[in-house]
Motif scaffolding. Structure first.
Motif, PDB file in Angstrom:
ATOM      1  N   GLN A   9       1.639  14.153  -4.687  1.00  0.00           N
ATOM      2  CA  GLN A   9       3.018  14.632  -4.683  1.00  0.00           C
ATOM      3  C   GLN A   9       3.855  14.055  -5.832  1.00  0.00           C
ATOM      4  O   GLN A   9       5.032  14.391  -5.965  1.00  0.00           O
ATOM      5  CB  GLN A   9       3.685  14.284  -3.340  1.00  0.00           C
ATOM      6  N   LEU A  10       3.267  13.174  -6.642  1.00  0.00           N
ATOM      7  CA  LEU A  10       4.016  12.570  -7.748  1.00  0.00           C
ATOM      8  C   LEU A  10       4.392  13.626  -8.788  1.00  0.00           C
ATOM      9  O   LEU A  10       3.699  14.633  -8.952  1.00  0.00           O
ATOM     10  CB  LEU A  10       3.182  11.471  -8.406  1.00  0.00           C
ATOM     11  N   ASN A  11       5.479  13.373  -9.493  1.00  0.00           N
ATOM     12  CA  ASN A  11       5.941  14.259 -10.554  1.00  0.00           C
ATOM     13  C   ASN A  11       4.895  14.285 -11.670  1.00  0.00           C
ATOM     14  O   ASN A  11       4.727  13.312 -12.389  1.00  0.00           O
ATOM     15  CB  ASN A  11       7.290  13.751 -11.076  1.00  0.00           C
ATOM     16  N   LYS A  12       4.196  15.388 -11.818  1.00  0.00           N
ATOM     17  CA  LYS A  12       3.103  15.477 -12.779  1.00  0.00           C
ATOM     18  C   LYS A  12       3.584  15.406 -14.228  1.00  0.00           C
ATOM     19  O   LYS A  12       2.849  14.955 -15.101  1.00  0.00           O
ATOM     20  CB  LYS A  12       2.278  16.728 -12.518  1.00  0.00           C
ATOM     21  N   LEU A  13       4.805  15.830 -14.473  1.00  0.00           N
ATOM     22  CA  LEU A  13       5.357  15.724 -15.824  1.00  0.00           C
ATOM     23  C   LEU A  13       5.449  14.257 -16.238  1.00  0.00           C
ATOM     24  O   LEU A  13       5.106  13.895 -17.356  1.00  0.00           O
ATOM     25  CB  LEU A  13       6.745  16.379 -15.885  1.00  0.00           C
ATOM     26  N   VAL A  14       5.879  13.417 -15.336  1.00  0.00           N
ATOM     27  CA  VAL A  14       6.028  11.987 -15.617  1.00  0.00           C
ATOM     28  C   VAL A  14       4.700  11.258 -15.452  1.00  0.00           C
ATOM     29  O   VAL A  14       4.383  10.339 -16.199  1.00  0.00           O
ATOM     30  CB  VAL A  14       7.099  11.359 -14.684  1.00  0.00           C
ATOM     31  N   HIS A  15       3.892  11.664 -14.484  1.00  0.00           N
ATOM     32  CA  HIS A  15       2.665  10.935 -14.129  1.00  0.00           C
ATOM     33  C   HIS A  15       1.579  11.036 -15.189  1.00  0.00           C
ATOM     34  O   HIS A  15       0.730  10.146 -15.285  1.00  0.00           O
ATOM     35  CB  HIS A  15       2.132  11.435 -12.780  1.00  0.00           C
ATOM     36  N   GLU A  16       1.579  12.089 -15.997  1.00  0.00           N
ATOM     37  CA  GLU A  16       0.560  12.249 -17.037  1.00  0.00           C
ATOM     38  C   GLU A  16       0.563  10.973 -17.892  1.00  0.00           C
ATOM     39  O   GLU A  16       1.624  10.521 -18.326  1.00  0.00           O
ATOM     40  CB  GLU A  16       0.887  13.493 -17.883  1.00  0.00           C
ATOM     41  N   PRO A  17      -0.602  10.334 -18.102  1.00  0.00           N
ATOM     42  CA  PRO A  17      -0.638   9.015 -18.747  1.00  0.00           C
ATOM     43  C   PRO A  17       0.101   8.882 -20.075  1.00  0.00           C
ATOM     44  O   PRO A  17       0.822   7.906 -20.290  1.00  0.00           O
ATOM     45  CB  PRO A  17      -2.144   8.760 -18.924  1.00  0.00           C
ATOM     46  N   ALA A  18      -0.039   9.840 -20.967  1.00  0.00           N
ATOM     47  CA  ALA A  18       0.645   9.734 -22.261  1.00  0.00           C
ATOM     48  C   ALA A  18       2.157   9.800 -22.077  1.00  0.00           C
ATOM     49  O   ALA A  18       2.907   9.018 -22.683  1.00  0.00           O
ATOM     50  CB  ALA A  18       0.173  10.845 -23.198  1.00  0.00           C
ATOM     51  N   ARG A  19       2.633  10.701 -21.227  1.00  0.00           N
ATOM     52  CA  ARG A  19       4.078  10.828 -21.014  1.00  0.00           C
ATOM     53  C   ARG A  19       4.624   9.627 -20.252  1.00  0.00           C
ATOM     54  O   ARG A  19       5.736   9.159 -20.528  1.00  0.00           O
ATOM     55  CB  ARG A  19       4.396  12.149 -20.320  1.00  0.00           C
ATOM     56  N   ASN A  89      11.958   5.909 -10.777  1.00  0.00           N
ATOM     57  CA  ASN A  89      11.549   6.431  -9.474  1.00  0.00           C
ATOM     58  C   ASN A  89      10.031   6.541  -9.385  1.00  0.00           C
ATOM     59  O   ASN A  89       9.436   6.244  -8.349  1.00  0.00           O
ATOM     60  CB  ASN A  89      12.201   7.787  -9.217  1.00  0.00           C
ATOM     61  N   HIS A  90       9.411   6.954 -10.471  1.00  0.00           N
ATOM     62  CA  HIS A  90       7.957   7.096 -10.483  1.00  0.00           C
ATOM     63  C   HIS A  90       7.275   5.753 -10.227  1.00  0.00           C
ATOM     64  O   HIS A  90       6.382   5.657  -9.384  1.00  0.00           O
ATOM     65  CB  HIS A  90       7.503   7.674 -11.826  1.00  0.00           C
ATOM     66  N   TRP A  91       7.687   4.719 -10.968  1.00  0.00           N
ATOM     67  CA  TRP A  91       7.092   3.394 -10.774  1.00  0.00           C
ATOM     68  C   TRP A  91       7.388   2.861  -9.369  1.00  0.00           C
ATOM     69  O   TRP A  91       6.518   2.242  -8.741  1.00  0.00           O
ATOM     70  CB  TRP A  91       7.592   2.413 -11.829  1.00  0.00           C
ATOM     71  N   LYS A  92       8.569   3.143  -8.863  1.00  0.00           N
ATOM     72  CA  LYS A  92       8.935   2.714  -7.503  1.00  0.00           C
ATOM     73  C   LYS A  92       8.014   3.367  -6.468  1.00  0.00           C
ATOM     74  O   LYS A  92       7.519   2.710  -5.552  1.00  0.00           O
ATOM     75  CB  LYS A  92      10.394   3.095  -7.245  1.00  0.00           C
ATOM     76  N   ARG A  93       7.781   4.662  -6.628  1.00  0.00           N
ATOM     77  CA  ARG A  93       6.899   5.385  -5.703  1.00  0.00           C
ATOM     78  C   ARG A  93       5.463   4.880  -5.802  1.00  0.00           C
ATOM     79  O   ARG A  93       4.775   4.730  -4.790  1.00  0.00           O
ATOM     80  CB  ARG A  93       6.947   6.887  -5.968  1.00  0.00           C
ATOM     81  N   LEU A  94       4.997   4.602  -7.024  1.00  0.00           N
ATOM     82  CA  LEU A  94       3.642   4.069  -7.185  1.00  0.00           C
ATOM     83  C   LEU A  94       3.496   2.717  -6.494  1.00  0.00           C
ATOM     84  O   LEU A  94       2.488   2.460  -5.829  1.00  0.00           O
ATOM     85  CB  LEU A  94       3.278   3.939  -8.666  1.00  0.00           C
ATOM     86  N   ARG A  95       4.505   1.859  -6.649  1.00  0.00           N
ATOM     87  CA  ARG A  95       4.465   0.549  -5.981  1.00  0.00           C
ATOM     88  C   ARG A  95       4.452   0.715  -4.460  1.00  0.00           C
ATOM     89  O   ARG A  95       3.725   0.007  -3.757  1.00  0.00           O
ATOM     90  CB  ARG A  95       5.628  -0.330  -6.423  1.00  0.00           C
ATOM     91  N   ALA A  96       5.245   1.651  -3.950  1.00  0.00           N
ATOM     92  CA  ALA A  96       5.298   1.889  -2.505  1.00  0.00           C
ATOM     93  C   ALA A  96       3.951   2.404  -1.993  1.00  0.00           C
ATOM     94  O   ALA A  96       3.474   1.979  -0.934  1.00  0.00           O
ATOM     95  CB  ALA A  96       6.408   2.877  -2.168  1.00  0.00           C
ATOM     96  N   ILE A  97       3.335   3.298  -2.747  1.00  0.00           N
ATOM     97  CA  ILE A  97       2.024   3.827  -2.365  1.00  0.00           C
ATOM     98  C   ILE A  97       0.997   2.694  -2.381  1.00  0.00           C
ATOM     99  O   ILE A  97       0.193   2.555  -1.449  1.00  0.00           O
ATOM    100  CB  ILE A  97       1.600   4.983  -3.289  1.00  0.00           C
ATOM    101  N   GLN A  98       1.041   1.876  -3.419  1.00  0.00           N
ATOM    102  CA  GLN A  98       0.112   0.755  -3.505  1.00  0.00           C
ATOM    103  C   GLN A  98       0.286  -0.190  -2.321  1.00  0.00           C
ATOM    104  O   GLN A  98      -0.691  -0.641  -1.722  1.00  0.00           O
ATOM    105  CB  GLN A  98       0.315  -0.013  -4.810  1.00  0.00           C
ATOM    106  N   GLU A  99       1.515  -0.458  -1.963  1.00  0.00           N
ATOM    107  CA  GLU A  99       1.800  -1.351  -0.833  1.00  0.00           C
ATOM    108  C   GLU A  99       1.233  -0.768   0.472  1.00  0.00           C
ATOM    109  O   GLU A  99       0.646  -1.486   1.277  1.00  0.00           O
ATOM    110  CB  GLU A  99       3.298  -1.591  -0.706  1.00  0.00           C
ATOM    111  N   LYS A 100       1.395   0.527   0.662  1.00  0.00           N
ATOM    112  CA  LYS A 100       0.845   1.172   1.866  1.00  0.00           C
ATOM    113  C   LYS A 100      -0.672   1.067   1.907  1.00  0.00           C
ATOM    114  O   LYS A 100      -1.258   0.798   2.957  1.00  0.00           O
ATOM    115  CB  LYS A 100       1.267   2.643   1.932  1.00  0.00           C
ATOM    116  N   VAL A 101      -1.305   1.276   0.773  1.00  0.00           N
ATOM    117  CA  VAL A 101      -2.767   1.183   0.704  1.00  0.00           C
ATOM    118  C   VAL A 101      -3.211  -0.240   1.035  1.00  0.00           C
ATOM    119  O   VAL A 101      -4.150  -0.448   1.808  1.00  0.00           O
ATOM    120  CB  VAL A 101      -3.287   1.617  -0.684  1.00  0.00           C
TER     121      VAL A 101
END
Length: 112
Positions: A9-19, A89-101
């Motif tokens: 569900q992450l924003n693919k525009l932002v999530h793409e590694p180069a971007r 927001n993207h980094w915040k969501r990634l951290r939250a997902i990591q914490e849940k895992v």
């Protein structure tokens, strides 16, 4: 929703590694010159240009092309407030997902 499903569900525009690399680098400064950003990200000129166009069209960065001493082209890029919010927001969501895992692992998968 499982954390693994949240990744989709992450924003693919932002999530793409180069971007993500471009936005993260720009979020740490006021503006960056094209060649500096290219060196920082390790992208080719064409690849960086292509990603910047996508980010600019989405309103996440602003690109300014001008000439220095009327002869030397210079391109500067800055992150917009929308871009800053998107990458934060993207980094915040990634951290939250990591914490849940990590929490699920600590619970031996008993929590669903």
């Amino acid at each position: 929703m499982l954390p693994y499903q949240e990744l989709a569900q992450l924003n693919k525009l932002v999530h793409e590694p180069a971007r993500l690399s471009i936005l993260t680098a720009l979020s740490a400064c006021t503006m960056a010159e094209f060649l500096f950003l290219q060196d920082l990200t390790g992208l080719t000129k064409g690849n960086l240009s292509s990603h910047l166009t996508k980010l600019e069209n989405a309103g996440l960065v602003a690109v300014d092309k001008h000439f220095v001493r009327q002869k030397i082209p210079q391109t500067t890029i800055r992150i917009t407030s929308e871009g800053r919010a998107a990458v934060e927001n993207h980094w915040k969501r990634l951290r939250a997902i990591q914490e849940k895992v990590l929490q699920q692992g600590a619970n031996n998968g008993k929590e669903r």
